[in-house]
Design an enzyme around this catalytic site. Structure first.
Site, PDB file in Angstrom:
ATOM      1  N   LYS A  99       0.906  -1.056   0.112  1.00  0.00           N
ATOM      2  CA  LYS A  99      -0.092  -0.037  -0.020  1.00  0.00           C
ATOM      3  C   LYS A  99       0.919   1.314   0.082  1.00  0.00           C
ATOM      4  O   LYS A  99       1.988   1.199   0.263  1.00  0.00           O
ATOM      5  CB  LYS A  99      -0.927  -0.183   1.244  1.00  0.00           C
ATOM      6  CG  LYS A  99      -1.742  -1.267   1.367  1.00  0.00           C
ATOM      7  CD  LYS A  99      -2.974  -1.007   2.233  1.00  0.00           C
ATOM      8  CE  LYS A  99      -4.102  -2.043   2.286  1.00  0.00           C
ATOM      9  NZ  LYS A  99      -5.256  -1.789   3.110  1.00  0.00           N
TER      10      LYS A  99
ATOM     11  N   ARG B 271       2.330  -6.503   9.181  1.00  0.00           N
ATOM     12  CA  ARG B 271       1.381  -5.252   9.789  1.00  0.00           C
ATOM     13  C   ARG B 271       2.151  -4.723  11.309  1.00  0.00           C
ATOM     14  O   ARG B 271       1.852  -3.722  11.579  1.00  0.00           O
ATOM     15  CB  ARG B 271       0.010  -5.594   9.858  1.00  0.00           C
ATOM     16  CG  ARG B 271      -0.597  -5.641   8.418  1.00  0.00           C
ATOM     17  CD  ARG B 271      -1.940  -6.336   8.243  1.00  0.00           C
ATOM     18  NE  ARG B 271      -2.652  -5.743   7.024  1.00  0.00           N
ATOM     19  CZ  ARG B 271      -3.736  -6.139   6.654  1.00  0.00           C
ATOM     20  NH1 ARG B 271      -4.257  -7.256   7.367  1.00  0.00           N
ATOM     21  NH2 ARG B 271      -4.329  -5.588   5.514  1.00  0.00           N
TER      22      ARG B 271
ATOM     23  N   ASN C 293      -2.166   0.101   6.636  1.00  0.00           N
ATOM     24  CA  ASN C 293      -2.014  -1.294   7.395  1.00  0.00           C
ATOM     25  C   ASN C 293      -1.033  -2.053   6.283  1.00  0.00           C
ATOM     26  O   ASN C 293      -0.978  -3.221   6.232  1.00  0.00           O
ATOM     27  CB  ASN C 293      -2.969  -1.935   7.883  1.00  0.00           C
ATOM     28  CG  ASN C 293      -3.984  -2.346   6.808  1.00  0.00           C
ATOM     29  OD1 ASN C 293      -3.967  -1.877   5.680  1.00  0.00           O
ATOM     30  ND2 ASN C 293      -4.943  -3.083   7.171  1.00  0.00           N
TER      31      ASN C 293
ATOM     32  N   TYR D 254     -12.135  -2.209  -4.290  1.00  0.00           N
ATOM     33  CA  TYR D 254     -12.719  -2.556  -3.038  1.00  0.00           C
ATOM     34  C   TYR D 254     -14.463  -2.357  -2.687  1.00  0.00           C
ATOM     35  O   TYR D 254     -14.986  -1.955  -1.754  1.00  0.00           O
ATOM     36  CB  TYR D 254     -12.088  -1.275  -2.112  1.00  0.00           C
ATOM     37  CG  TYR D 254     -10.842  -1.610  -1.523  1.00  0.00           C
ATOM     38  CD1 TYR D 254     -10.566  -2.833  -0.619  1.00  0.00           C
ATOM     39  CD2 TYR D 254      -9.806  -0.822  -1.856  1.00  0.00           C
ATOM     40  CE1 TYR D 254      -9.297  -2.988  -0.372  1.00  0.00           C
ATOM     41  CE2 TYR D 254      -8.526  -1.212  -1.357  1.00  0.00           C
ATOM     42  CZ  TYR D 254      -8.487  -2.505  -0.500  1.00  0.00           C
ATOM     43  OH  TYR D 254      -6.984  -2.724   0.063  1.00  0.00           O
TER      44      TYR D 254
ATOM     45  N   HIS E 268      -2.346  -5.422   1.312  1.00  0.00           N
ATOM     46  CA  HIS E 268      -3.871  -6.128   1.013  1.00  0.00           C
ATOM     47  C   HIS E 268      -3.207  -7.621   0.601  1.00  0.00           C
ATOM     48  O   HIS E 268      -2.077  -7.964   0.049  1.00  0.00           O
ATOM     49  CB  HIS E 268      -4.331  -5.343  -0.174  1.00  0.00           C
ATOM     50  CG  HIS E 268      -5.621  -6.258  -0.476  1.00  0.00           C
ATOM     51  ND1 HIS E 268      -6.596  -6.252  -0.083  1.00  0.00           N
ATOM     52  CD2 HIS E 268      -5.438  -7.130  -1.852  1.00  0.00           C
ATOM     53  CE1 HIS E 268      -7.584  -7.310  -0.771  1.00  0.00           C
ATOM     54  NE2 HIS E 268      -6.906  -7.765  -1.641  1.00  0.00           N
TER      55      HIS E 268
ATOM     56  N   GLU F  98      -9.003 -10.913  -7.986  1.00  0.00           N
ATOM     57  CA  GLU F  98      -8.149  -9.834  -7.993  1.00  0.00           C
ATOM     58  C   GLU F  98      -6.989  -9.791  -8.599  1.00  0.00           C
ATOM     59  O   GLU F  98      -6.642  -8.998  -9.305  1.00  0.00           O
ATOM     60  CB  GLU F  98      -7.737  -9.721  -6.431  1.00  0.00           C
ATOM     61  CG  GLU F  98      -9.093  -9.185  -5.575  1.00  0.00           C
ATOM     62  CD  GLU F  98      -8.772  -9.406  -4.070  1.00  0.00           C
ATOM     63  OE1 GLU F  98      -9.574  -9.063  -3.157  1.00  0.00           O
ATOM     64  OE2 GLU F  98      -7.681  -9.538  -3.539  1.00  0.00           O
TER      65      GLU F  98
ATOM     66  N   THR G  34      -5.681  -7.301  10.561  1.00  0.00           N
ATOM     67  CA  THR G  34      -6.212  -6.021   9.765  1.00  0.00           C
ATOM     68  C   THR G  34      -5.790  -4.916  10.601  1.00  0.00           C
ATOM     69  O   THR G  34      -5.080  -3.941  10.201  1.00  0.00           O
ATOM     70  CB  THR G  34      -7.629  -5.923   9.582  1.00  0.00           C
ATOM     71  OG1 THR G  34      -7.960  -7.186   8.991  1.00  0.00           O
ATOM     72  CG2 THR G  34      -8.030  -4.743   8.831  1.00  0.00           C
TER      73      THR G  34
END
Ligand code: ADP
Ligand code: MG
Length: 140
Positions: A11, A104, A114, A51, A117, A128, A93
């Site tokens: 991310k 994480r 975080n 998403y 994904h 995906e 998460t």
């Protein structure tokens, strides 16, 4: 044991802090092999589509803004039980609940930012992967 492929995103918080290599090392150390990988700057339409399952959640707007704020790395990871293994390496998460040694736990800034994904099931992994990669881009 089954050889699987799963989808992963590093991310914006990872890319922005120049942590791509450190995070990729976590996957490689766990036996997950990147078989496709590229740096992209997601469009709003891509982030909202990707998403869509979360569109009615209160954090949806913030999630989309965070994902399009700056570039990400999208990748396909391959390995034995890759889908579950990826989720284990990622950690919970909410980084406050993530186990020691997970990505994480070590790198996430918050429950929203975080760091990674990861697909949660075989069906979502297949969808995906297709969302971001053509078959020709995946070179196992
Ligand atoms: P995961 O990424 O672990 O599969 P979810 O699919 O439940 O988690 O949520 C997708 C993403 O939405 C999370 O990774 C996180 O960036 C964001 N998110 C989830 N829950 C919250 C929350 N309570 N507040 C803010 N952002 C959240
Ligand atoms: Mg999820």
């Amino acid at each position: 044991m089954a050889l699987e492929r799963t989808f992963s995103i590093l991310k914006p918080d990872v890319v922005r802090r120049n942590l791509i290599g450190k995070v990729l090392a976590k996957f490689e150390e766990a036996g997950l092999r990147p078989v496709a990988l590229k740096k992209i700057h997601m469009t709003r339409a891509q982030a909202e589509g990707f998403y869509a399952v979360h569109k009615d959640r209160p954090f949806f707007g913030e999630l989309v803004e965070q994902m399009i704020a700056s570039p990400v790395v999208v990748q396909v990871l391959e390995g034995e039980n890759a889908i579950l293994k990826n989720r284990e390496v990622m950690g919970a998460t909410n980084p406050a609940n993530a186990a020691d040694g997970t990505i994480r736990k070590e790198f996430a800034l918050s429950i929203g930012e975080n760091s990674v994904h990861g697909s949660d099931a075989p069906e979502t992994a297949a969808e995906e992967i297709k969302f971001f990669f053509t078959d020709a881009e995946i070179v196992g």
